[in-house]
Enzyme design. Sequence first.
Site, mmCIF file in Angstrom:
data_model
loop_
_atom_site.group_PDB
_atom_site.id
_atom_site.type_symbol
_atom_site.label_atom_id
_atom_site.label_comp_id
_atom_site.label_asym_id
_atom_site.label_seq_id
_atom_site.Cartn_x
_atom_site.Cartn_y
_atom_site.Cartn_z
ATOM 1 N N GLU A 1 29.206 2.431 7.060
ATOM 2 C CA GLU A 1 29.937 3.666 7.347
ATOM 3 C C GLU A 1 28.980 4.836 7.623
ATOM 4 O OE1 GLU A 1 33.066 4.563 4.595
ATOM 5 O OE2 GLU A 1 34.075 2.663 4.968
ATOM 6 N N GLU B 1 35.137 -4.194 4.806
ATOM 7 C CA GLU B 1 35.756 -3.568 3.629
ATOM 8 C C GLU B 1 37.229 -3.377 3.900
ATOM 9 O OE1 GLU B 1 34.308 0.177 2.088
ATOM 10 O OE2 GLU B 1 32.241 -0.534 2.104
HETATM 11 C C1 BGP Z 1 34.360 3.451 1.766
HETATM 12 C C2 BGP Z 1 33.012 3.116 1.185
HETATM 13 C C3 BGP Z 1 33.102 2.303 -0.065
HETATM 14 C C4 BGP Z 1 34.215 2.722 -0.994
HETATM 15 C C5 BGP Z 1 35.528 2.866 -0.230
HETATM 16 C C6 BGP Z 1 36.710 3.288 -1.053
HETATM 17 O O1 BGP Z 1 34.263 4.622 2.489
HETATM 18 O O2 BGP Z 1 32.206 2.407 2.102
HETATM 19 O O3 BGP Z 1 31.852 2.314 -0.664
HETATM 20 O O4 BGP Z 1 33.860 3.789 -1.765
HETATM 21 O O5 BGP Z 1 35.359 3.741 0.852
HETATM 22 O O6 BGP Z 1 36.859 4.688 -1.075
HETATM 23 P P1 BGP Z 1 36.783 5.534 -2.399
HETATM 24 O O7 BGP Z 1 35.690 4.943 -3.195
HETATM 25 O O8 BGP Z 1 36.497 6.922 -1.969
HETATM 26 O O9 BGP Z 1 38.116 5.412 -3.042
#
Ligand code: BGP
Length: 475
Positions: free
Chosen positions: A168, A366
């Site tokens: 990301e 993801e």
């Molecule tokens: C994405 C990231 C992850 C994870 C996920 C969930 O942007 O790559 O590492 O954090 O989001 O979001 P959050 O953790 O903000 O709930």
Amino acid sequence: MNYKIPKDFKIGANMPAWQVEGGSNKLEGHLHFPDLMYRAYPERWFNGYGPTKACEHYERYEEDIKLLKETGCKQIRFNPDWSRFIKDFETGEVNEEEATHYHNVIQCYLDNGIEPIICLEHWELPAYYYEHYDGYASRKVVDMYVKYAKEVFTRYGHMVKQFYTFNEPIVIPQLCFMDGFWWPYGNDTKHAMNWIHGKIVASAKAIACYRELNLDGKIGMIINPAFIYARSDANPQDKKAKEIADSLYWGAFMDTAIKGEYPKLLLDILKKENCMFDYEEADFEIIRQNTIDILGLNYYQPLRVKEAEYVWNSENFHLKKYYSEWDMPGKRMNPYRGWEIYPKALYDAALRIRDEYGNIEWVVAESGMGVENEEIYRDEAGMIVDDYRINYIKEHLAWLLKAVEEGCNCKGYWLFAGMDNCSPLNAFKNRYGLIEIDLENNRQRKLKKSAYFYKDMIQSGEFEFEDINKSLIDK
Ligand code: BGP
């Protein structure tokens, strides 16, 4: 309906360094960017938890990998923490103890029958490079990133067959330097674009380096392109708003990584708005020549847009001059995270990749559902019964498999995440894991119901779910 998972479609999960490792044994001066975010305002992080301890995975990786084996995962995407891997940030000299640690982690995955996949950076830019050089806006840092990448490829390329340059890559530039949403709360689109361009060049150079090493594997980038829907495609203003938002939030990384060039629309807007990033002439050829072999795609929620609602009168240009977010009535929400749940977007994206991006090989790198207060779902035996997560996985996979049937080249699905972990600011508020972390009890680990479901599904190669083709007819 019974869904069959093709044999070459691999199911796995994520274990990103800064969110799980913790850093209690870290050397002085070896913080990373999320550490800086935490240290600036620890009180803004949910219940004060942060990356310092995270899940203590650094110390407990053997225990964790054994548990991951219990979830049936075939692949785990993890990453070395760049800020601890390098001993001397000026020369790029490696910390040999840390390199040995990651060698042992990889070996442990292999010994447990799990394929380790390495992503080089999940935002662990060493704090030193931010404080002394302004991160990826600097060519020095781009070069140091490539040096780090080369060390990782050389040391582990015989054990790891899939590498990704970034996770990301838009998030830190966008949220920290453009949207003013995360520390240091910047509102400067040109600055954010300098970071974005720096990362695009860094990725292309790392890919060139990987290819020069003639390693037997694939290299890609993990992108979170925005899956954008216009309020109404019949309304030309809404449609234009979508195209403009798409040029940055989908196109900047997707087009450069896969097609080797920026969307023209994005460059035109940046020039018109005096926000064109700084570049060197050679950059564009480097980007053109070093596109990815495989795409990792992260997806949580769609972005719905409409024509710009307000007149942009700030001196600082933001792309929101050309679009506004549209809050679609009746959308299905994950109320804990505040994100819409819309699994069909994976199918729509798959078709777009098939039709507009040469049907490149890709994986969902993801996808997952964060839920607050999961303890309330604990059964008498003490297991968290997370049926909502099981349902979430099934519906996303169902749409994905439909796309695969229609010729899309998607080869995997990696849940976010292998275990509960520390999110930016939300810390341990929303739980994402197949494995629970009990913060009250020495961070004890325990499989959730979804872990057993995952294992069954992976071993049998099938699962039962409603017929999504019917929901298509209704909508
Ligand atoms: C994405 C990231 C992850 C994870 C996920 C969930 O942007 O790559 O590492 O954090 O989001 O979001 P959050 O953790 O903000 O709930």
